[in-house]
Scaffold this motif. Structure first.
Motif, short mmCIF file in Angstrom:
data_model
loop_
_atom_site.label_atom_id
_atom_site.label_comp_id
_atom_site.label_asym_id
_atom_site.label_seq_id
_atom_site.Cartn_x
_atom_site.Cartn_y
_atom_site.Cartn_z
N ALA A 130 0.84 -1.20 0.00
CA ALA A 130 0.00 0.00 0.00
C ALA A 130 0.87 1.25 0.00
CB ALA A 130 -0.92 -0.01 1.22
N ALA A 131 1.94 1.22 0.80
CA ALA A 131 2.86 2.36 0.85
C ALA A 131 3.54 2.57 -0.49
CB ALA A 131 3.89 2.16 1.96
N PHE A 132 3.89 1.47 -1.17
CA PHE A 132 4.48 1.57 -2.50
C PHE A 132 3.50 2.23 -3.46
CE2 PHE A 132 4.73 -0.24 -6.78
CZ PHE A 132 6.01 0.17 -7.16
N LEU A 133 2.26 1.76 -3.46
CA LEU A 133 1.25 2.30 -4.37
C LEU A 133 0.88 3.74 -4.02
CD1 LEU A 133 -1.09 -0.81 -4.77
CD2 LEU A 133 0.60 0.05 -6.40
N ALA A 134 1.16 4.15 -2.77
CA ALA A 134 0.88 5.52 -2.34
C ALA A 134 2.09 6.43 -2.53
CB ALA A 134 0.44 5.52 -0.87
N GLY A 135 3.13 5.90 -3.18
CA GLY A 135 4.26 6.73 -3.54
C GLY A 135 5.26 7.02 -2.44
N LEU A 136 5.26 6.21 -1.38
CA LEU A 136 6.14 6.50 -0.25
C LEU A 136 7.53 5.89 -0.36
CD1 LEU A 136 3.63 6.22 2.73
CD2 LEU A 136 4.46 8.28 1.57
N GLY A 137 7.74 4.98 -1.31
CA GLY A 137 9.06 4.38 -1.44
C GLY A 137 9.10 3.33 -2.52
N SER A 138 10.21 2.59 -2.56
CA SER A 138 10.37 1.50 -3.52
C SER A 138 10.94 0.29 -2.81
CB SER A 138 11.29 1.92 -4.68
OG SER A 138 12.58 2.27 -4.19
N PHE A 139 10.70 -0.89 -3.36
CA PHE A 139 11.13 -2.11 -2.71
C PHE A 139 12.63 -2.37 -2.89
CE2 PHE A 139 6.60 -3.13 -2.77
CZ PHE A 139 6.45 -3.73 -1.52
N GLY A 140 13.20 -3.01 -1.86
CA GLY A 140 14.60 -3.39 -1.92
C GLY A 140 14.76 -4.89 -1.96
N VAL A 141 16.00 -5.36 -2.05
CA VAL A 141 16.29 -6.78 -2.08
C VAL A 141 15.77 -7.47 -0.83
CG1 VAL A 141 18.16 -8.49 -2.11
CG2 VAL A 141 18.27 -6.49 -3.60
N ASN A 142 15.71 -6.74 0.29
CA ASN A 142 15.22 -7.32 1.55
C ASN A 142 13.69 -7.41 1.61
OD1 ASN A 142 14.62 -4.63 1.82
ND2 ASN A 142 15.81 -4.31 3.68
N ASN A 143 13.03 -7.08 0.48
CA ASN A 143 11.57 -7.13 0.39
C ASN A 143 10.88 -6.13 1.31
OD1 ASN A 143 10.71 -8.96 -1.64
ND2 ASN A 143 11.44 -10.65 -0.39
N MET A 144 11.63 -5.17 1.83
CA MET A 144 11.05 -4.09 2.61
C MET A 144 10.91 -2.86 1.73
SD MET A 144 10.66 -5.60 5.46
CE MET A 144 10.15 -4.22 6.48
N LEU A 145 10.02 -1.95 2.12
CA LEU A 145 9.87 -0.72 1.36
C LEU A 145 10.90 0.28 1.84
CD1 LEU A 145 7.77 0.26 -0.84
CD2 LEU A 145 7.05 1.87 0.92
N LEU A 146 11.72 0.75 0.92
CA LEU A 146 12.76 1.72 1.24
C LEU A 146 12.25 3.14 0.98
CD1 LEU A 146 14.34 -0.93 1.04
CD2 LEU A 146 16.16 0.31 -0.14
N THR A 147 12.48 4.03 1.94
CA THR A 147 12.07 5.42 1.82
C THR A 147 13.31 6.31 1.78
OG1 THR A 147 11.97 5.79 4.21
CG2 THR A 147 9.99 4.91 3.15
N PRO A 148 13.23 7.48 1.14
CA PRO A 148 14.41 8.35 1.06
C PRO A 148 14.93 8.80 2.43
CG PRO A 148 12.76 9.01 -0.55
CD PRO A 148 12.10 8.01 0.35
N ASP A 149 14.05 9.09 3.35
CA ASP A 149 14.46 9.64 4.63
C ASP A 149 14.92 8.58 5.63
OD1 ASP A 149 14.01 12.22 3.85
OD2 ASP A 149 11.96 12.28 4.61
N TYR A 150 14.27 7.42 5.62
CA TYR A 150 14.54 6.42 6.65
C TYR A 150 14.92 5.05 6.11
CZ TYR A 150 11.77 10.01 9.00
OH TYR A 150 11.28 11.21 9.47
#
Length: 267
Positions: A130-150
């Motif tokens: 949901a966060a990905f579709l809401a533009g908050l970040g992109s997925f990483g190799v660890n399958n977590m959503l990565l954000t610019p700030d955190y």
């Protein structure tokens, strides 16, 4: 009206010091941006048929506390952030409902505990997607959503609302540097070196490890998000040198602090 309502939502979140807020139309779930994708039963409108938009909020995990993982210290932080997410999303849903837009919050986890994941490692809803579709970040190799700030050091919560709100743009930028630190440092080798979404987490191994830590009172693990180099928070806390986690000589005072936290409070 929808733009005004979205602005009111953002202002409401600012007052509560919620740093990450994004919106996605439920239609985005119907057009998967990559494969594999979730079954339709996990779409927002399948859980709350009146849903027209999903509002996602994110709260950061403090890096210095996470660095003590696995520990009671990190466990307490994790529980605190989870509690706040439930409270904020519940209050936001209530706020929108009072404005005439029936809404419901979605619990931050959606499962009763680690035993449920051992039986079936799937929750009621994926806040990460949901966060990905809401533009908050992109997925990483660890399958977590990565954000610019955190980086991946964020917990998410969602609200399903009947209000039709403008969606935020999906982030095109790929934040993952593919350094593979998460893969190499996973204590149970649960991660695949292939890039997301081809590389998938071994959920069984991850859940079994979490269960072992839970029995000691020091879950969750958190290693894969601790060692990720992405995120401005690393600069803020002066943690740009990722080698400190595998090289005690690079940060001896840090290792002493982490060991102290790990030695107390657990079983």
């Amino acid at each position: 009206m929808s733009n005004e309502l979205k602005a009111a939502i953002q202002k409401w979140c600012e007052k509560l010091e919620i740093p990450l807020v994004g919106v996605a139309s439920v239609d985005r779930w119907k057009e998967p941006p990559f494969q594999p994708w979730m079954p339709e039963e996990f779409y927002p409108q399948s859980i709350y048929p009146e849903a027209r938009s999903v509002i996602v909020i994110g709260l950061p995990i403090s890096l210095p506390v996470l660095e003590t993982s696995p520990s009671v210290y990190y466990r307490e932080l994790y529980s605190t952030v989870n509690s706040l997410l439930d409270q904020y999303t519940y209050r936001l849903a209530s706020y929108l409902t009072q404005l005439g837009h029936p809404s419901v919050f979605v619990p931050r986890d959606g499962y009763i505990g680690i035993r449920a994941l051992l039986k079936n490692p799937v929750a009621i809803f994926s806040h990460r997607h949901a966060a990905f579709l809401a533009g908050l970040g992109s997925f990483g190799v660890n399958n977590m959503l990565l954000t610019p700030d955190y980086g991946p050091r964020v917990r998410f919560g969602s609200v399903f609302t009947s209000a039709v709100l403008p969606s935020d743009p999906i982030r095109d930028e790929k934040l993952c540097s593919e350094c593979m630190r998460c893969v190499k440092m996973c204590p149970v080798n649960a991660l695949d070196e292939r890039d997301y979404p081809q590389g998938l987490t071994n959920k069984k191994s991850c859940a079994e490890h979490s269960n072992e830590l839970n029995q000691k009172g020091i879950s969750p693990c958190g290693i894969c998000i601790k060692v990720c180099p992405v995120g401005l928070d690393r600069r803020l806390f002066r943690r740009e040198d990722i080698s400190i986690y595998s090289r005690p000589d690079r940060f001896p005072e840090g290792h002493r602090a982490w060991e102290h936290a790990q030695n107390y409070g657990g079983i």
